[in-house]
Scaffold this motif. Structure first.
Motif, short mmCIF file in Angstrom:
data_model
loop_
_atom_site.label_atom_id
_atom_site.label_comp_id
_atom_site.label_asym_id
_atom_site.label_seq_id
_atom_site.Cartn_x
_atom_site.Cartn_y
_atom_site.Cartn_z
N ASN A 110 0.82 -1.21 0.00
CA ASN A 110 0.00 0.00 0.00
C ASN A 110 0.86 1.27 0.00
N GLN A 111 2.16 1.10 0.30
CA GLN A 111 3.07 2.24 0.29
C GLN A 111 3.41 2.63 -1.15
N THR A 112 3.91 3.82 -1.32
CA THR A 112 4.33 4.32 -2.64
C THR A 112 5.82 4.09 -2.81
N GLN A 196 -7.12 1.22 1.05
CA GLN A 196 -7.17 2.33 0.10
C GLN A 196 -8.41 3.21 0.28
N LYS A 200 -6.94 9.90 3.80
CA LYS A 200 -5.57 10.30 4.15
C LYS A 200 -5.56 11.45 5.16
N ASP A 201 -6.65 12.20 5.20
CA ASP A 201 -6.72 13.32 6.14
C ASP A 201 -6.58 12.86 7.59
N HIS A 203 -4.79 10.31 8.78
CA HIS A 203 -3.38 10.05 9.08
C HIS A 203 -2.60 11.36 9.16
N GLU A 204 -2.92 12.28 8.27
CA GLU A 204 -2.20 13.56 8.28
C GLU A 204 -2.50 14.34 9.56
N ARG A 213 3.83 6.04 13.84
CA ARG A 213 3.27 5.03 12.93
C ARG A 213 2.45 3.98 13.68
N ARG A 216 -0.84 5.44 14.94
CA ARG A 216 -1.79 5.64 13.84
C ARG A 216 -2.36 4.31 13.36
N THR A 221 -5.92 2.79 11.43
CA THR A 221 -5.93 1.73 10.42
C THR A 221 -6.65 0.49 10.89
#
Length: 308
Positions: A110-112, A196, A200-201, A203-204, A213, A216, A221
């Protein structure tokens, strides 16, 4: 006369509304009838034969048995309890390990990063392999003459000619490893799809507040993945409980019946022993066990409830 004319359009509109409401049910009725036929008939047939003595090799003994088959399996058949115990051990080990590795892989892909598409393809590819082909691959790996054990022996680990599938001390984990390779992608696919959908808000905002990590993951998650984890573990538990293809072709239930699950015992009783009445009774008991275990699991996990 005028009142009757005024009422007529109202009746027509109600008839049209009633007809429109029935259309969806008429359209799905063929599919429902087919599903009912394919599901209801086998279930009723199995229940019927579970109350019969039905052995094609001994037709003179065939006839109504009542609850005799059930009494026999509960009080006189040690193989039933042995296979049921192994089924529970097999399901717990497989589902637990597949969930752990599947969750880890889903979080990873799932990471980039560069090559993420290829990594996902490699992670998901074992799921496309059939059970029999998976067994063939692992039988070659476990072959004492040409498999991994030979190269381990060359390196001074173990002895030549060692077969992990014929040793009661190693056969369980050898079978678990083979099924683990095939089952992990199932969890990875479902969990990745749910990952997915996490905003994302969240986590931010948590990162801005100083959450690390691990924090979170535990606070955002994991609660979001609750329903996906509950559903995937339930589906996979039912799948592994009914596992026949891999164990049948890999170990045949051996050595000495140590890897015989309840469905495999049913298959051996019906196909090899030709005792379809007793096999039907075993199937009925397995169905009841799965049904009540699934209901209890969903109740305890509060599936579909609040994720917080």
């Amino acid at each position: 006369m005028a009142l009757a004319v005024a009422r007529e359009p109202g009746r027509r509109s109600r008839r049209r509304a009633g007809g429109s409401a029935r259309v969806p049910y008429l359209l799905i009725s063929p599919s429902l009838l087919l599903m009912l036929g394919f599901l209801a008939y086998p279930m009723v047939s199995v229940l019927y034969y579970s109350l019969q003595h039905y052995n094609v090799t001994k037709p003179w003994r065939n006839g109504f048995a009542g609850l005799e088959n059930f009494t026999r399996l509960l009080t006189e058949d040690p193989l039933f309890w042995q296979s049921l115990g192994f089924s529970a051990k097999w399901v717990i080990a497989e589902v637990g390990l597949q969930l752990a590795f599947g969750l880890a892989l889903a979080l990873l892909v799932n990471q980039t990063f560069v090559g993420r598409g290829l990594a996902r393809a490699l992670v998901f590819s074992p799921w496309a392999v059939s059970g029999v082909l998976t067994t063939t691959i692992w039988m070659l790996l476990y072959n004492p003459s040409t498999g991994v054990s030979r190269y381990l022996a060359d390196a001074g680990i173990g002895a030549y000619g060692t077969s992990v599938l014929s040793d009661t001390g190693t056969v369980f984990w050898a079978a678990v490893l083979a099924e683990l390779w095939r089952g992990v992608p199932f969890f990875a696919i479902l969990i990745l799809a749910d990952l997915q959908s996490i905003p994302k808000d969240l986590h931010e905002a948590a990162a801005v507040d100083g959450a690390g990590r691990l924090r979170r993951f535990l606070s955002i998650t994991l609660p979001h993945l609750k329903d996906a984890i509950v559903l995937s573990t339930l589906l996979r538990a039912v799948w592994e409980f009914n596992n026949v293809d891999l164990l049948y072709t890999l170990t045949g239930g051996g050595p000495a019946g140590t890897t015989t699950t309840l469905p495999l015992y049913v298959a051996n009783t019906g196909i090899e022993g030709h005792d379809f009445g007793y096999a039907s009774a075993l199937t009925t008991v397995a169905f009841v066990i799965l049904l009540f275990s699934s209901i209890l699991y969903l109740r305890l996990s509060k599936f579909g409830g609040d994720r917080t």
